[in-house]
Design an enzyme around this catalytic site. Sequence first.
Site, mmCIF file in Angstrom:
data_model
loop_
_atom_site.group_PDB
_atom_site.id
_atom_site.type_symbol
_atom_site.label_atom_id
_atom_site.label_comp_id
_atom_site.label_asym_id
_atom_site.label_seq_id
_atom_site.Cartn_x
_atom_site.Cartn_y
_atom_site.Cartn_z
ATOM 1 N N TYR A 159 -1.740 3.388 2.353
ATOM 2 C CA TYR A 159 -0.645 2.498 2.769
ATOM 3 C C TYR A 159 0.335 3.255 3.658
ATOM 4 C CZ TYR A 159 2.809 -1.215 2.603
ATOM 5 O OH TYR A 159 3.685 -2.203 2.955
ATOM 6 N N SER B 131 -1.654 -4.912 5.258
ATOM 7 C CA SER B 131 -0.277 -5.024 5.717
ATOM 8 C C SER B 131 0.091 -3.767 6.512
ATOM 9 C CB SER B 131 0.653 -5.254 4.521
ATOM 10 O OG SER B 131 1.916 -5.687 4.925
ATOM 11 N N ASP C 238 -0.061 -16.966 6.202
ATOM 12 C CA ASP C 238 0.688 -15.716 6.055
ATOM 13 C C ASP C 238 1.950 -15.802 6.906
ATOM 14 O OD1 ASP C 238 1.662 -13.142 5.879
ATOM 15 O OD2 ASP C 238 -0.296 -12.192 6.078
ATOM 16 N N HIS D 164 -0.101 -13.905 2.594
ATOM 17 C CA HIS D 164 -0.156 -12.444 2.683
ATOM 18 C C HIS D 164 -0.798 -11.816 1.454
ATOM 19 C CE1 HIS D 164 0.933 -8.805 4.735
ATOM 20 N NE2 HIS D 164 1.591 -8.334 3.692
#
Length: 693
Positions: free
Chosen positions: A467, A547, A630, A667
């Site tokens: 991430y 993301s 999203d 999302h």
Amino acid sequence: MNFRYPPTRRSAAADSYHGCEVADPYRWLEEPASEETAAFVTAQNAISEPYIRSLPKRGLLHERMTELWDVPRTSPPTVRNGISVWAHNDGLQDQPVWYVHREGEEEPSVFLDPNTMSDDGAVAVIVTSLSPDGQLFAYTVAESGSDLQRLHIRSTKTRDDLDDVLHHLRFTSIAWHRNGFFYNRFPEVDPESTEPLRDPTVHYHRIGDPQDADRLVFHNDNDPEPSYAPTVTHDDAYLVLSEYLGTSRRNGLLYLDLRNGLADGLTDGEPVPADRWTRLVDPEVALNSFVLHLDDGFILHTDHEAPNGSIVHVPLHDRDARTTVIAEGSSVIGGVGAVAGQLLVVRLVDGSHTIERATPTGEILGQIELPGLGSIDRLSGRFDDDCVYFGYQSFVDPPSVLSWRQGTTEPFDPTATTRKATSRGGIAAEVVVERRYATSTDGQQVGMFVVRLADTALPGPVELYGYGGFSIDMTPTYSPARLAFLESGGIVAVANLRGGTELGEVWHEQGKLGNKQQVFDDFGACGQQLIDDGITTPGQLGIRGGSNGGLLTAVLINQQPDLLGAVVSQVPVTDMLRYQLFTAGRYWAVEYGQASDPDAFQWLISYSPLHNVGEADTYPPLLITTAESDDRVVPMHAYKFAAEVQHRAGGESEQPLLLRVETRAGHGLGKPTAKIIEESADIYAFLLHHLKP
């Protein structure tokens, strides 16, 4: 196999940044409701869906994931006045079901079932709050994964909703006070709008009143950018507002004295004057998270002059006279709760959580023993309770709830009365979890978890997950999909990259704004280390992220395609020059910077995935995923990136360069279990098929 991609119109759209003209040929894909965009999505799914469904291991993976998902999962209960409310999923329910239990009753009963709110499980309960007397339960619902929510209030006695319904809610907090609660909201906008979110307000809702009668409690008349989250102290004495600029953790704090009542001296419905508010902490200095009102002051969790975190007491009469309660240590403080008369300090130790107990004056009392190396989900309880509940999970342990009371830790297990079927979940083989370290480009050691079955042959196919941003830590979490991947011979690596706070705020700062390239270098270094250690080979190294992690994987396929065997980029941020123009995107400017700033433009354009696609016909297999609903990372990011990659491949390629677009989903928030299993089977079938020596 040869893949031919649908022709996608390239326009002459362009923007000028500081004397540099940047083409944006797929600008039209920013219009989600246009017929041309809908045709693009249909054409892309017509290629990706049949191919993914044809992958040889997809059916078996879906079947096994369904079995592994069939494990009961419970959230920590909220207990008020002898009434307990919690969420529980039997295993395969699309949404968890809420249960209520009153002292004296033999069994809990179903209280709220979101699965009855839609035919496809796409309506989810997101935010919940139980009133201090336990009689009322406020909850928000969202449809199709949208951040936009509405709030309802249900009686725990009758199980019926009141007439009260509140709208225009996103990222909402609920703080009860007397016969109502405080909440934050945004101005009314078209639900389909992708305009940036601005100008939030804080209101007080009195039970039984229409929303348009809710008293305005706070509005920033000078700046529409900050957002606010209300909290009421455990003794009902103060309303505390946490003030945030975007996603920055460097919050401000304001408070309002409630001891004489919110409406003291005001006419009915009159807004609370700005001069009633007192500022305790200025924004954009440091993290200052409210913990407890004690001795005419607030206890705060802060990283001011303490990158690993400390706990301080700030007198309300003199905000500069703060004193240290618990000093900064070698391990990072991930969070603090004031529960059961104590401070419970959640620490990060080598990527996993521990819980330390202390008195409000800082005396260390010991630790709460945990089942193993894992993650703490949430501390549930109040300062004047005698018990704390918390969620725990690890790479092999499903989410469970533990309770601690007077030195004794026990499982909170409602499954005897709420579980009606025998679980088929679980994995019989021994799972090995180890810590490994890679040396990044600046010489820094970057840790990662490596998870495999004990009998897995090495080297093997690897999913490297990362991430790297927004102070989000990658701690051990349970994933049935990953367990199915492990059973299929796969290996999972989870990297603790710069941008998180696994090693404190310094670790975060080293991976944001102009330092963002370091995150990508860290990720590449982890992949290379797995190869060097004999865990995998270049053809067997797959990467996945969502993301901000989707940005990570999209950058790496541009920068180091030869390192990778396959790439999955989920709901990615890819247009780093225009992201701030859509919905919640403006919140991310504190992490990324904005192209309107000359310096930020230089670092953004250097890695922006959309603007740095190479000769894509040489890329490894790529699967980009997004969802039509999203409204956080809007789908245009995935659309434009997929179109550019396919264009740079010459409109066709031997390896798949695919876009998967889901309907009735967003999302990821509140996604139904059935959709999660479908998507997971697609992703891991794609990885297993393409990760070859």
